[in-house]
Scaffold this motif. Structure first.
Motif, PDB file in Angstrom:
ATOM      1  N   THR A 115       0.832  -1.205   0.000  1.00 43.28           N
ATOM      2  CA  THR A 115       0.000   0.000   0.000  1.00 43.28           C
ATOM      3  C   THR A 115       0.869   1.259   0.000  1.00 43.28           C
ATOM      4  O   THR A 115       2.005   1.244   0.478  1.00 43.28           O
ATOM      5  CB  THR A 115      -0.932   0.032   1.225  1.00 43.28           C
ATOM      6  OG1 THR A 115      -0.128   0.059   2.413  1.00 43.28           O
ATOM      7  CG2 THR A 115      -1.824  -1.203   1.256  1.00 43.28           C
ATOM      8  N   ARG A 116       0.329   2.344  -0.536  1.00 51.46           N
ATOM      9  CA  ARG A 116       1.076   3.603  -0.606  1.00 51.46           C
ATOM     10  C   ARG A 116       1.437   4.136   0.769  1.00 51.46           C
ATOM     11  O   ARG A 116       2.457   4.792   0.950  1.00 51.46           O
ATOM     12  CB  ARG A 116       0.249   4.647  -1.360  1.00 51.46           C
ATOM     13  CG  ARG A 116       0.052   4.343  -2.831  1.00 51.46           C
ATOM     14  CD  ARG A 116      -0.739   5.450  -3.503  1.00 51.46           C
ATOM     15  NE  ARG A 116      -0.927   5.193  -4.926  1.00 51.46           N
ATOM     16  CZ  ARG A 116      -1.582   6.017  -5.755  1.00 51.46           C
ATOM     17  NH1 ARG A 116      -2.115   7.137  -5.273  1.00 51.46           N
ATOM     18  NH2 ARG A 116      -1.708   5.708  -7.020  1.00 51.46           N
ATOM     19  N   SER A 117       0.593   3.838   1.760  1.00 52.07           N
ATOM     20  CA  SER A 117       0.803   4.404   3.093  1.00 52.07           C
ATOM     21  C   SER A 117       2.046   3.848   3.786  1.00 52.07           C
ATOM     22  O   SER A 117       2.572   4.471   4.704  1.00 52.07           O
ATOM     23  CB  SER A 117      -0.423   4.140   3.970  1.00 52.07           C
ATOM     24  OG  SER A 117      -0.612   2.739   4.150  1.00 52.07           O
ATOM     25  N   VAL A 118       2.537   2.675   3.349  1.00 57.52           N
ATOM     26  CA  VAL A 118       3.671   2.047   4.032  1.00 57.52           C
ATOM     27  C   VAL A 118       4.893   2.947   4.021  1.00 57.52           C
ATOM     28  O   VAL A 118       5.582   3.102   5.045  1.00 57.52           O
ATOM     29  CB  VAL A 118       4.001   0.678   3.386  1.00 57.52           C
ATOM     30  CG1 VAL A 118       5.346   0.155   3.879  1.00 57.52           C
ATOM     31  CG2 VAL A 118       2.904  -0.326   3.699  1.00 57.52           C
ATOM     32  N   ARG A 119       5.186   3.573   2.892  1.00 54.09           N
ATOM     33  CA  ARG A 119       6.365   4.429   2.809  1.00 54.09           C
ATOM     34  C   ARG A 119       6.205   5.700   3.636  1.00 54.09           C
ATOM     35  O   ARG A 119       7.194   6.351   3.976  1.00 54.09           O
ATOM     36  CB  ARG A 119       6.684   4.766   1.354  1.00 54.09           C
ATOM     37  CG  ARG A 119       7.246   3.580   0.567  1.00 54.09           C
ATOM     38  CD  ARG A 119       7.666   3.983  -0.836  1.00 54.09           C
ATOM     39  NE  ARG A 119       8.392   2.915  -1.515  1.00 54.09           N
ATOM     40  CZ  ARG A 119       7.827   1.946  -2.224  1.00 54.09           C
ATOM     41  NH1 ARG A 119       6.497   1.910  -2.339  1.00 54.09           N
ATOM     42  NH2 ARG A 119       8.557   1.016  -2.811  1.00 54.09           N
ATOM     43  N   GLN A 120       4.968   6.074   3.941  1.00 50.90           N
ATOM     44  CA  GLN A 120       4.731   7.262   4.769  1.00 50.90           C
ATOM     45  C   GLN A 120       4.738   6.924   6.256  1.00 50.90           C
ATOM     46  O   GLN A 120       5.370   7.607   7.052  1.00 50.90           O
ATOM     47  CB  GLN A 120       3.389   7.898   4.382  1.00 50.90           C
ATOM     48  CG  GLN A 120       3.349   8.403   2.946  1.00 50.90           C
ATOM     49  CD  GLN A 120       1.964   8.885   2.550  1.00 50.90           C
ATOM     50  OE1 GLN A 120       0.951   8.428   3.086  1.00 50.90           O
ATOM     51  NE2 GLN A 120       1.914   9.811   1.605  1.00 50.90           N
ATOM     52  N   THR A 121       4.063   5.842   6.618  1.00 49.32           N
ATOM     53  CA  THR A 121       3.962   5.479   8.032  1.00 49.32           C
ATOM     54  C   THR A 121       5.172   4.701   8.525  1.00 49.32           C
ATOM     55  O   THR A 121       5.427   4.631   9.723  1.00 49.32           O
ATOM     56  CB  THR A 121       2.705   4.615   8.274  1.00 49.32           C
ATOM     57  OG1 THR A 121       2.821   3.386   7.531  1.00 49.32           O
ATOM     58  CG2 THR A 121       1.447   5.359   7.855  1.00 49.32           C
ATOM     59  N   ASP A 186      10.219   1.114  11.482  1.00 46.98           N
ATOM     60  CA  ASP A 186      10.936   2.278  10.958  1.00 46.98           C
ATOM     61  C   ASP A 186      12.001   1.828   9.959  1.00 46.98           C
ATOM     62  O   ASP A 186      12.660   0.801  10.163  1.00 46.98           O
ATOM     63  CB  ASP A 186      11.600   3.066  12.088  1.00 46.98           C
ATOM     64  CG  ASP A 186      12.072   4.435  11.619  1.00 46.98           C
ATOM     65  OD1 ASP A 186      11.356   5.072  10.824  1.00 46.98           O
ATOM     66  OD2 ASP A 186      13.161   4.860  12.032  1.00 46.98           O
ATOM     67  N   PHE A 187      12.144   2.593   8.877  1.00 41.78           N
ATOM     68  CA  PHE A 187      13.173   2.332   7.877  1.00 41.78           C
ATOM     69  C   PHE A 187      13.400   3.609   7.078  1.00 41.78           C
ATOM     70  O   PHE A 187      12.633   4.573   7.164  1.00 41.78           O
ATOM     71  CB  PHE A 187      12.758   1.171   6.957  1.00 41.78           C
ATOM     72  CG  PHE A 187      11.444   1.379   6.237  1.00 41.78           C
ATOM     73  CD1 PHE A 187      11.384   2.041   5.022  1.00 41.78           C
ATOM     74  CD2 PHE A 187      10.261   0.901   6.783  1.00 41.78           C
ATOM     75  CE1 PHE A 187      10.175   2.232   4.362  1.00 41.78           C
ATOM     76  CE2 PHE A 187       9.049   1.076   6.138  1.00 41.78           C
ATOM     77  CZ  PHE A 187       9.003   1.746   4.919  1.00 41.78           C
ATOM     78  N   GLN A 188      14.472   3.623   6.295  1.00 40.85           N
ATOM     79  CA  GLN A 188      14.809   4.793   5.493  1.00 40.85           C
ATOM     80  C   GLN A 188      14.314   4.680   4.052  1.00 40.85           C
ATOM     81  O   GLN A 188      13.885   5.651   3.451  1.00 40.85           O
ATOM     82  CB  GLN A 188      16.335   5.001   5.486  1.00 40.85           C
ATOM     83  CG  GLN A 188      16.936   5.254   6.855  1.00 40.85           C
ATOM     84  CD  GLN A 188      16.373   6.501   7.517  1.00 40.85           C
ATOM     85  OE1 GLN A 188      16.229   7.542   6.882  1.00 40.85           O
ATOM     86  NE2 GLN A 188      16.048   6.391   8.798  1.00 40.85           N
ATOM     87  N   ASP A 189      14.395   3.472   3.491  1.00 36.78           N
ATOM     88  CA  ASP A 189      14.078   3.322   2.074  1.00 36.78           C
ATOM     89  C   ASP A 189      13.572   1.908   1.801  1.00 36.78           C
ATOM     90  O   ASP A 189      14.140   0.930   2.294  1.00 36.78           O
ATOM     91  CB  ASP A 189      15.324   3.607   1.220  1.00 36.78           C
ATOM     92  CG  ASP A 189      15.045   3.509  -0.265  1.00 36.78           C
ATOM     93  OD1 ASP A 189      14.103   4.173  -0.745  1.00 36.78           O
ATOM     94  OD2 ASP A 189      15.761   2.766  -0.959  1.00 36.78           O
ATOM     95  N   LEU A 190      12.516   1.816   1.005  1.00 38.25           N
ATOM     96  CA  LEU A 190      11.959   0.532   0.580  1.00 38.25           C
ATOM     97  C   LEU A 190      11.909   0.549  -0.939  1.00 38.25           C
ATOM     98  O   LEU A 190      11.191   1.344  -1.533  1.00 38.25           O
ATOM     99  CB  LEU A 190      10.555   0.331   1.165  1.00 38.25           C
ATOM    100  CG  LEU A 190       9.811  -0.944   0.755  1.00 38.25           C
ATOM    101  CD1 LEU A 190      10.569  -2.187   1.186  1.00 38.25           C
ATOM    102  CD2 LEU A 190       8.405  -0.953   1.364  1.00 38.25           C
ATOM    103  N   ARG A 191      12.683  -0.345  -1.557  1.00 40.13           N
ATOM    104  CA  ARG A 191      12.878  -0.269  -3.002  1.00 40.13           C
ATOM    105  C   ARG A 191      12.550  -1.596  -3.687  1.00 40.13           C
ATOM    106  O   ARG A 191      13.040  -2.652  -3.287  1.00 40.13           O
ATOM    107  CB  ARG A 191      14.334   0.105  -3.290  1.00 40.13           C
ATOM    108  CG  ARG A 191      14.663   0.381  -4.746  1.00 40.13           C
ATOM    109  CD  ARG A 191      16.074   0.912  -4.870  1.00 40.13           C
ATOM    110  NE  ARG A 191      16.255   2.096  -4.027  1.00 40.13           N
ATOM    111  CZ  ARG A 191      17.442   2.677  -3.829  1.00 40.13           C
ATOM    112  NH1 ARG A 191      18.537   2.164  -4.361  1.00 40.13           N
ATOM    113  NH2 ARG A 191      17.521   3.753  -3.062  1.00 40.13           N
TER     114      ARG A 191
END
Length: 218
Positions: A115-121, A186-191
């Motif tokens: 989901t799009r929210s994962v990178r925000q939350t 928590d994380f910095q980047d998901l690619r």
């Protein structure tokens, strides 16, 4: 206080013999389960995890049980209760005090679209049990519309030293014990690094179209 790093679970599990095949890593086990003719056995892999000393260290050191997980998820998703608007943040801040870093190279799985929210939350629920991910993906695919029949499986490799999360403890007397979940907090980047279709052996309880996505998490 410095955060602790969870010991590498995969290093203690692989290589391993599973159904008379020598598997070098969790990705190979996932592919074997996807290509098989029978439904993967989540409970069998859970038993292997519970017999593993590193996994016992994981769940015994965690303060995050299934009950707490359900409440955290409910708080995180609420949007209408203006009286409790600060609760998700307060809840998360408290959990972050106890979170631990995940070891480099650790592989995790989850089912369905990201989901799009994962990178925000920065919150993502995963599992170390590939069979659980496959079963969850089957259930999601069965609920999907006829125009989107693909079963989606995702595998994540931890590539950064600052990924924080929780192994989740479950009641041993319920079906939840096969979840073997890890909540990323928590994380910095998901690619996304790779995506491809897998042709599985046709069986009545699994869709023949499987989409496998590979991610790196930093």
């Amino acid at each position: 206080m410095d955060k602790l790093t969870l010991p590498s679970l995969d290093s203690s599990l692989y290589p391993q013999i599973w159904q008379q095949q020598n598997l070098s890593n969790p990705q190979a086990l996932l592919l074997m389960m996807l290509m098989g003719e029978e439904v993967p056995d989540a409970a069998a892999f859970t038993q292997q995890l519970l017999a593993n000393e590193v996994y016992q260290d994981w769940i015994n050191s965690s303060v995050f049980g299934r009950y707490l997980h359900r409440n955290f998820t409910a708080f995180s998703q609420q949007t209408e209760d203006s009286f409790n608007t600060d609760m998700p943040l307060l809840f998360r801040q408290e959990l972050m005090r106890h979170a631990q870093y995940l070891s480099l190279g650790q592989v995790l799985f989850f089912a369905g679209d990201l989901t799009r929210s994962v990178r925000q939350t920065k919150v993502l629920s995963t599992t170390v049990n590939p069979a659980t991910a496959i079963i969850n993906a089957q259930q999601l695919s069965a609920k999907a519309t006829i125009n989107n029949p693909a079963m989606i499986i995702n595998q994540i490799v931890i590539k950064g030293k600052q990924v924080l999360g929780f192994p989740i403890r479950h009641n041993k007397r319920t079906s939840e014990r096969t979840r073997n979940e890890v909540l990323i907090l928590d994380f910095q980047d998901l690619r996304l690094v790779d995506e491809g279709n897998i042709s599985s052996k046709k069986r009545s309880n699994i869709d023949a179209t499987i989409l496998l996505r590979s991610y790196e998490l930093r």
